[in-house]
Structures are given as structure tokens and as C-alpha cells.
Design a protein around this motif. Structure first.
Motif: not given
Length: 132
Positions: A17-18, A21-22, A24-25
Motif C-alpha cells: 500500500r505504501l 500510494e507513493a 501513484r502520487q
């Protein structure tokens, strides 16, 4: 969004997940797999530009994953992730084609640097510098 698809192969949901998210950002498309076997299937179907692979997983670990890529002559940049200081593991990863070794816990700026470098250079081995 950037064109490159990054595949994350890690058995720990929190790490997946980390990373998702990182990345994709940062504008990347991201796919994930919870095991080495699932990761190999996704490589064949999704054709990612880069894989980020945990070295210590149950079943097919990261070294086995890299061996399979090598055996199949599938040339894909790989960033190996580990929570352990293990020179033998690092050497195995290097011989099997991993471009970088990222140690857990890691900071996102190091992750972004490795990802961008792995996606832009033909061959960029910097494992020794990262281990020291």
C-alpha cells in the motif's frame, strides 16, 4: 500520468500500500502482487516497465523470482527490497539482474531516485554504493 507501469511484489500488505500510494502520487501507474508467483503471472500479462520485489517472501522469494526472470530471458529492471543487511543476498540479486537494493525502512526520496534511474538508464548497477 506517466506511461510506465511499475509492478510491486511484496507479501506485506502495508508495504504494498505504501509503495502504491507513493508511486501513484509521483504519477506512475502501479500494479501489485502478493507473491513471486503472482508477480510472474502479472509480468507476462501486464508487461510492466519496472518491478520492485521483496527479497524475503514465503514460497517464491525475491532471488527465486529473479532466477525465473533470468531463466525466461525476460529483461526487466528490478529494484530489490530487503529489511536485512545480507551481502550474500545482495550479490545474488546483482548476479541475477537487480539494479538496486532498497533497505526497509526506506525514505521516499531514495525510492523515487531509484525508480527514475532504473527507468531511464540501460544498465545502472549501484548496489555496492547503497550497501556501504
Amino acid at each position: 500520468m506517466k506511461e510506465e507501469l511499475i509492478l510491486i511484489v511484496d507479501d506485506q500488505p502495508g508495504v504494498r500500500r505504501l509503495l502504491v500510494e507513493a508511486l501513484r502520487q509521483a504519477g506512475f501507474k502501479v500494479s501489485m502482487a502478493a507473491s513471486g508467483e503472482e508477480g510472474l503471472r502479472k509480468i507476462l500479462t501486464e508487461k510492466p516497465s519496472l518491478a520492485i520485489v521483496d527479497m524475503k517472501m514465503p514460497g517464491m522469494n525475491g532471488v527465486d523470482f529473479l532466477r525465473e526472470l533470468h531463466k525466461r530471458s525476460y529483461h526487466l529492471p528490478v529494484i530489490a527490497i530487503t529489511a536485512y543487511e545480507d551481502k550474500e543476498l545482495a550479490e545474488q540479486a546483482q548476479k541475477l539482474g537487480a539494479r538496486y537494493l532498497l533497505h526497509k525502512p526506506f525514505d521516499l526520496s531514495t525510492l523515487y531516485t531509484m525508480v527514475n534511474s532504473a527507468l531511464t538508464c540501460d544498465y545502472c548497477w549501484e548496489l555496492e554504493a547503497i550497501l556501504i
